[in-house]
Design a protein around this motif. Structure first.
Motif, PDB file in Angstrom:
ATOM      1  N   GLY A  12       0.924  -1.151   0.062  1.00 50.54           N
ATOM      2  CA  GLY A  12      -0.105  -0.011   0.025  1.00 50.54           C
ATOM      3  C   GLY A  12       0.963   1.177   0.062  1.00 50.54           C
ATOM      4  O   GLY A  12       0.424   1.925   0.801  1.00 50.54           O
ATOM      5  N   GLY A  13       2.001   1.416  -0.766  1.00 51.30           N
ATOM      6  CA  GLY A  13       2.557   2.677  -0.781  1.00 51.30           C
ATOM      7  C   GLY A  13       1.909   3.385  -2.121  1.00 51.30           C
ATOM      8  O   GLY A  13       0.921   2.982  -2.641  1.00 51.30           O
ATOM      9  N   GLY A  16       1.147   0.831  -5.008  1.00 48.15           N
ATOM     10  CA  GLY A  16      -0.087  -0.379  -4.779  1.00 48.15           C
ATOM     11  C   GLY A  16      -1.567   0.858  -4.538  1.00 48.15           C
ATOM     12  O   GLY A  16      -2.575   0.089  -5.150  1.00 48.15           O
ATOM     13  N   LEU A  33      -3.445  -5.643  -0.039  1.00 51.52           N
ATOM     14  CA  LEU A  33      -2.871  -6.376   1.372  1.00 51.52           C
ATOM     15  C   LEU A  33      -1.660  -5.441   1.571  1.00 51.52           C
ATOM     16  O   LEU A  33      -0.771  -5.509   0.773  1.00 51.52           O
ATOM     17  CB  LEU A  33      -2.224  -7.960   0.918  1.00 51.52           C
ATOM     18  CG  LEU A  33      -3.466  -8.903   0.789  1.00 51.52           C
ATOM     19  CD1 LEU A  33      -4.573  -8.558  -0.083  1.00 51.52           C
ATOM     20  CD2 LEU A  33      -2.951 -10.237   0.644  1.00 51.52           C
ATOM     21  N   CYS A  46      12.382   9.017   3.196  1.00 52.30           N
ATOM     22  CA  CYS A  46      12.131   9.552   1.833  1.00 52.30           C
ATOM     23  C   CYS A  46      12.514  10.946   1.637  1.00 52.30           C
ATOM     24  O   CYS A  46      11.792  11.529   2.613  1.00 52.30           O
ATOM     25  CB  CYS A  46      10.511   9.131   1.387  1.00 52.30           C
ATOM     26  SG  CYS A  46      10.230   9.530  -0.191  1.00 52.30           S
ATOM     27  N   ALA A  47      13.170  11.353   0.864  1.00 55.51           N
ATOM     28  CA  ALA A  47      13.221  12.832   0.692  1.00 55.51           C
ATOM     29  C   ALA A  47      12.046  13.681   0.147  1.00 55.51           C
ATOM     30  O   ALA A  47      12.082  14.807   0.269  1.00 55.51           O
ATOM     31  CB  ALA A  47      14.407  13.187  -0.330  1.00 55.51           C
ATOM     32  N   LYS A 126       4.245  13.079   1.618  1.00 54.48           N
ATOM     33  CA  LYS A 126       4.007  11.797   1.005  1.00 54.48           C
ATOM     34  C   LYS A 126       3.097  11.480   1.810  1.00 54.48           C
ATOM     35  O   LYS A 126       1.934  10.521   1.349  1.00 54.48           O
ATOM     36  CB  LYS A 126       5.136  10.818   1.312  1.00 54.48           C
ATOM     37  CG  LYS A 126       4.993   9.627   0.671  1.00 54.48           C
ATOM     38  CD  LYS A 126       6.451   8.755   0.728  1.00 54.48           C
ATOM     39  CE  LYS A 126       6.286   7.573   0.169  1.00 54.48           C
ATOM     40  NZ  LYS A 126       7.560   6.828   0.295  1.00 54.48           N
ATOM     41  N   ALA A 178       3.285  -4.653  -5.784  1.00 58.76           N
ATOM     42  CA  ALA A 178       3.658  -3.204  -5.381  1.00 58.76           C
ATOM     43  C   ALA A 178       4.237  -3.225  -4.042  1.00 58.76           C
ATOM     44  O   ALA A 178       3.948  -2.282  -3.276  1.00 58.76           O
ATOM     45  CB  ALA A 178       2.547  -2.193  -5.455  1.00 58.76           C
ATOM     46  N   GLY A 180       7.470  -2.885  -3.182  1.00 59.76           N
ATOM     47  CA  GLY A 180       8.447  -2.093  -2.721  1.00 59.76           C
ATOM     48  C   GLY A 180      10.095  -2.582  -3.122  1.00 59.76           C
ATOM     49  O   GLY A 180      10.083  -3.593  -3.673  1.00 59.76           O
ATOM     50  N   ARG A 184       9.398  -8.898  -1.778  1.00 55.95           N
ATOM     51  CA  ARG A 184       9.265 -10.428  -1.467  1.00 55.95           C
ATOM     52  C   ARG A 184       8.445 -11.013  -2.589  1.00 55.95           C
ATOM     53  O   ARG A 184       8.836 -12.278  -3.191  1.00 55.95           O
ATOM     54  CB  ARG A 184       8.546 -10.815  -0.268  1.00 55.95           C
ATOM     55  CG  ARG A 184       8.540 -12.252  -0.006  1.00 55.95           C
ATOM     56  CD  ARG A 184       7.527 -12.491   0.998  1.00 55.95           C
ATOM     57  NE  ARG A 184       7.828 -12.211   2.584  1.00 55.95           N
ATOM     58  CZ  ARG A 184       8.628 -13.093   3.348  1.00 55.95           C
ATOM     59  NH1 ARG A 184       8.748 -14.072   3.073  1.00 55.95           N
ATOM     60  NH2 ARG A 184       8.943 -12.588   4.428  1.00 55.95           N
ATOM     61  N   HIS A 289      16.269   3.491   6.199  1.00 61.18           N
ATOM     62  CA  HIS A 289      16.048   2.661   5.160  1.00 61.18           C
ATOM     63  C   HIS A 289      16.848   1.552   4.680  1.00 61.18           C
ATOM     64  O   HIS A 289      18.185   1.802   5.111  1.00 61.18           O
ATOM     65  CB  HIS A 289      15.468   3.417   3.687  1.00 61.18           C
ATOM     66  CG  HIS A 289      16.690   3.916   2.967  1.00 61.18           C
ATOM     67  ND1 HIS A 289      17.140   3.269   1.864  1.00 61.18           N
ATOM     68  CD2 HIS A 289      17.356   4.866   3.340  1.00 61.18           C
ATOM     69  CE1 HIS A 289      18.416   3.823   1.557  1.00 61.18           C
ATOM     70  NE2 HIS A 289      18.507   4.671   2.376  1.00 61.18           N
TER      71      HIS A 289
HETATM   72  C1  LIG Z   1      16.464   7.905   0.743  1.00 58.41           C
HETATM   73  C2  LIG Z   1      15.324   8.099   0.196  1.00 58.41           C
HETATM   74  C3  LIG Z   1      15.269   9.211  -0.609  1.00 58.41           C
HETATM   75  C4  LIG Z   1      14.128   9.184  -1.318  1.00 58.41           C
HETATM   76  N1  LIG Z   1      13.690  10.420  -2.009  1.00 58.41           N
HETATM   77  C5  LIG Z   1      12.310  10.482  -2.947  1.00 58.41           C
HETATM   78  C6  LIG Z   1      12.043  11.659  -3.504  1.00 58.41           C
HETATM   79  O1  LIG Z   1      12.695  12.637  -3.089  1.00 58.41           O
HETATM   80  N2  LIG Z   1      10.951  11.591  -4.119  1.00 58.41           N
HETATM   81  C7  LIG Z   1      10.262  10.495  -4.525  1.00 58.41           C
HETATM   82  O2  LIG Z   1       9.356  10.394  -5.587  1.00 58.41           O
HETATM   83  N3  LIG Z   1      10.742   9.254  -3.868  1.00 58.41           N
HETATM   84  C8  LIG Z   1      11.910   9.266  -3.282  1.00 58.41           C
HETATM   85  N4  LIG Z   1      12.216   8.033  -2.728  1.00 58.41           N
HETATM   86  C9  LIG Z   1      11.682   6.803  -3.292  1.00 58.41           C
HETATM   87  C10 LIG Z   1      10.411   6.585  -2.808  1.00 58.41           C
HETATM   88  O3  LIG Z   1      10.427   6.582  -1.727  1.00 58.41           O
HETATM   89  C11 LIG Z   1      10.002   5.170  -3.506  1.00 58.41           C
HETATM   90  O4  LIG Z   1      10.375   5.018  -4.714  1.00 58.41           O
HETATM   91  C12 LIG Z   1       8.418   4.868  -3.289  1.00 58.41           C
HETATM   92  O5  LIG Z   1       7.921   4.974  -2.038  1.00 58.41           O
HETATM   93  C13 LIG Z   1       8.145   3.512  -4.074  1.00 58.41           C
HETATM   94  O6  LIG Z   1       6.819   3.335  -3.866  1.00 58.41           O
HETATM   95  P1  LIG Z   1       6.122   1.942  -3.862  1.00 58.41           P
HETATM   96  O7  LIG Z   1       4.795   2.085  -3.924  1.00 58.41           O
HETATM   97  O8  LIG Z   1       6.980   1.309  -5.000  1.00 58.41           O
HETATM   98  O9  LIG Z   1       7.058   1.044  -2.969  1.00 58.41           O
HETATM   99  P2  LIG Z   1       6.862   1.346  -1.316  1.00 58.41           P
HETATM  100  O10 LIG Z   1       6.659   3.051  -1.226  1.00 58.41           O
HETATM  101  O11 LIG Z   1       8.059   0.720  -0.681  1.00 58.41           O
HETATM  102  O12 LIG Z   1       5.365   0.717  -0.900  1.00 58.41           O
HETATM  103  C14 LIG Z   1       5.602  -0.913  -0.530  1.00 58.41           C
HETATM  104  C15 LIG Z   1       4.683  -1.083   0.454  1.00 58.41           C
HETATM  105  O13 LIG Z   1       4.483  -2.469   0.497  1.00 58.41           O
HETATM  106  C16 LIG Z   1       4.419  -2.980   1.539  1.00 58.41           C
HETATM  107  N5  LIG Z   1       4.905  -4.360   1.610  1.00 58.41           N
HETATM  108  C17 LIG Z   1       6.202  -4.875   1.455  1.00 58.41           C
HETATM  109  N6  LIG Z   1       6.241  -6.144   1.627  1.00 58.41           N
HETATM  110  C18 LIG Z   1       4.905  -6.662   1.761  1.00 58.41           C
HETATM  111  C19 LIG Z   1       4.610  -7.742   1.905  1.00 58.41           C
HETATM  112  N7  LIG Z   1       5.487  -8.924   1.874  1.00 58.41           N
HETATM  113  N8  LIG Z   1       3.105  -7.886   2.404  1.00 58.41           N
HETATM  114  C20 LIG Z   1       2.349  -7.081   2.235  1.00 58.41           C
HETATM  115  N9  LIG Z   1       2.806  -5.513   2.114  1.00 58.41           N
HETATM  116  C21 LIG Z   1       4.211  -5.362   1.924  1.00 58.41           C
HETATM  117  C22 LIG Z   1       5.209  -1.966   2.499  1.00 58.41           C
HETATM  118  O14 LIG Z   1       5.017  -2.066   3.793  1.00 58.41           O
HETATM  119  C23 LIG Z   1       5.034  -0.729   1.804  1.00 58.41           C
HETATM  120  O15 LIG Z   1       3.719   0.010   2.413  1.00 58.41           O
HETATM  121  C24 LIG Z   1      13.338   7.949  -1.816  1.00 58.41           C
HETATM  122  C25 LIG Z   1      13.806   6.808  -1.213  1.00 58.41           C
HETATM  123  C26 LIG Z   1      14.878   6.655  -0.389  1.00 58.41           C
HETATM  124  C27 LIG Z   1      15.257   5.203   0.229  1.00 58.41           C
END
Ligand SMILES: Cc1cc2nc3c(=O)[nH]c(=O)nc-3n(C[C@H](O)[C@H](O)[C@H](O)COP(=O)(O)OP(=O)(O)OC[C@H]3O[C@@H](n4cnc5c(N)ncnc54)[C@H](O)[C@@H]3O)c2cc1C
Length: 450
Positions: A12-13, A16, A33, A46-47, A126, A178, A180, A184, A289
């Motif tokens: 749920g990022g 998702g 989920l 996250c920046a 965010k 989704a 992250g 997994r 992180h």
């Molecule tokens: C230091 C740093 C700086 C950053 N700066 C920026 C920025 O300035 N701007 C920007 O846009 N992005 C930035 N990012 C990147 C950004 O945070 C990510 O790219 C973004 O959150 C990715 O979104 P996502 O939905 O793909 O994954 P995520 O946000 O990681 O979401 C994944 C979700 O899945 C859940 N999950 C994981 N495994 C499971 C499982 N097995 N079962 C159920 N749930 C699960 C997690 O709890 C999480 O809620 C930065 C990242 C870092 C580390």
């Protein structure tokens, strides 16, 4: 619980929640989920830059329209309401370790004068973004399952099964992964075997108030070096959207058993050439992180699972690309179901879109220069960065940023040849190595989830 959902979304990022919202709005039955109990609690550093406003990035030319209160994605063709807090920033300054010199990416004074039109981009909440997406997804009928940690995936016949650590099972026609950066789902599907591993990035961030900064509305990027390993430590200071006088202060880099990045951040604050920025600083909150660095997934699909966001990209997809891919994946699934093609053929347009905008048009090895450019060590980095006195083009793109810096250094080649032939020899020996060899130590001290 529906017997078989049209789509189950894992995570749920930004990716998702966007996928679930769109699939729900398109009329599909959707289960989301999320392993956290509170979906919108931000636990990971996250920046929060709206990445990126100043150029095409991931094939998109996104921007923030503050008059309408919308985040706009004109190429992908959508916009999202955003009326939360934000802060402009106008330049990116890369500092030498002695704080004696900084490379200017963007002309700070000129850009500040132009106001919103001169900014490189904004930092934004965010948390508020996720809250908006969650509210829309819930209004569209998405079933939310929190505290649901997916630990297994099986495909039996035409149905996908997800099993959670809590012992629940969810069945669906399509699954959207989704989950992250350390996905997994990618591991369970065996898709990490198709990728190259380049180490593990770790970092610690503080939200702080009371800083005294030379350019308060810029991203400040001091480059420090670890005392014994000489690994580059990436320090990052930027305006936080979450408080009036608040800044986000970060230290990170490749994992190494001898490096404690929290200790490095504390050293930067208390005992470095930058300590005067923090003389009256107060710590408000902390985050951290861990992120594996992989080459991107060549095909974001297997066993009726569509891969979105960070799960399939190299560090980092950013929130923007994650939302774009979540939206595209959800539309592709909707079309496939209408066409009675609940299979790869049905979502081929998503796979083609991913390849066209990401794997084919962005070279992930360019990102690795963020890590390799400091491998020359403190003395050489201080000398080389000190040579760049011209203002570099306004690019925030991490795939170009250090290439631009390196190109500016290379323009000084005759001078370096005269003054520091030892540096030329070192650069030549590094340049002759394949990237895997340059990064051998970083790769070996990482921990891949193959
Ligand atoms: C230091 C740093 C700086 C950053 N700066 C920026 C920025 O300035 N701007 C920007 O846009 N992005 C930035 N990012 C990147 C950004 O945070 C990510 O790219 C973004 O959150 C990715 O979104 P996502 O939905 O793909 O994954 P995520 O946000 O990681 O979401 C994944 C979700 O899945 C859940 N999950 C994981 N495994 C499971 C499982 N097995 N079962 C159920 N749930 C699960 C997690 O709890 C999480 O809620 C930065 C990242 C870092 C580390």
């Amino acid at each position: 619980m529906a017997d078989v959902y049209d789509v189950a979304v894992v995570g749920g990022g930004p990716a998702g929640l966007m996928a679930a919202k769109i699939a729900g709005e398109n009329g599909l039955s959707v289960a989301l989920l999320e392993r956290k109990e509170n979906i919108t609690a931000i636990q990971r550093s996250c920046a929060t830059m709206f990445a990126i406003e100043d150029e095409y990035y991931f094939g998109e030319r996104m921007y923030f329209n503050e008059e309408q209160g919308r985040l706009v994605f004109p190429v992908t063709g959508f916009s999202l309401p955003y009326t939360g807090p934000y802060k402009n920033f106008y330049a990116w300054h890369v500092y030498t370790p002695d704080a004696g010199h900084y490379i200017k990416v963007g002309d700070y004074d000129a850009n500040v004068q132009k106001g919103n039109k001169g900014r490189l981009s904004v930092t934004y909440s965010k948390k508020e973004l996720l809250e908006n997406l969650l509210a829309d997804a819930e209004a569209a009928g998405v079933k939310m399952f929190t505290g649901a940690n997916v630990i297994d995936h099986r495909r039996e016949g035409d149905v996908n099964h997800l099993i959670t650590a809590e012992g629940h099972e969810f069945r669906s026609v399509f699954t959207i992964a989704a989950d992250g950066i350390n996905s997994r789902m990618m591991k369970l599907l065996g898709l990490n075997k198709e990728r190259s591993f380049f180490g593990t990035l770790v970092g610690v961030s503080y939200y702080m108030t009371g800083l005294s900064l030379p350019h308060p509305e810029a991203i400040l990027f001091p480059q420090l070096f670890h005392k014994t390993t000489q690994y580059p430590i990436m320090i990052w200071v930027e305006p936080s959207p979450y408080g009036e006088d608040e800044y986000w202060v970060y230290a990170g880099g490749p994992s190494h058993p001898d490096i404690d990045y929290k200790a490095e951040l504390d050293r930067c604050i208390a005992d470095s050439s930058f300590s005067n920025w923090f003389a009256d600083a107060e710590l408000q909150r902390k985050q951290a992180h861990v992120a594996n660095i992989w080459s991107p997934a060549p095909t974001p699909f297997k066993d009726n699972v569509l891969i979105t966001g960070d799960a399939g990209w190299t560090v980092e997809a950013e929130c923007t690309m994650s939302m774009m891919s979540g939206l595209k994946a959800a539309h592709a699934v909707s079309e496939a179901l209408r066409e009675h093609k609940p299979n790869q053929e049905g979502v081929q347009n998503y796979i083609d879109w991913w390849k066209h905008h990401f794997t084919d048009s962005m070279d992930y090895t360019e990102f690795l220069t963020v890590l390799t450019s400091g491998l020359v060590g403190e003395d050489m980095a201080t000398y080389l960065y000190g040579l760049v006195t011209d203002t570099l083009p306004c690019s925030l793109n991490p795939y170009n940023l250090f290439n631009n810096v390196n190109a500016a250094i290379m323009r000084n080649m005759p001078k370096i040849q005269g003054e520091r032939p030892d540096i030329i020899a070192k650069l030549q020996s590094l340049g002759a190595m394949p990237i895997e060899e340059q990064m051998r130590n970083i790769i070996e001290s990482g921990f891949p989830n193959t």
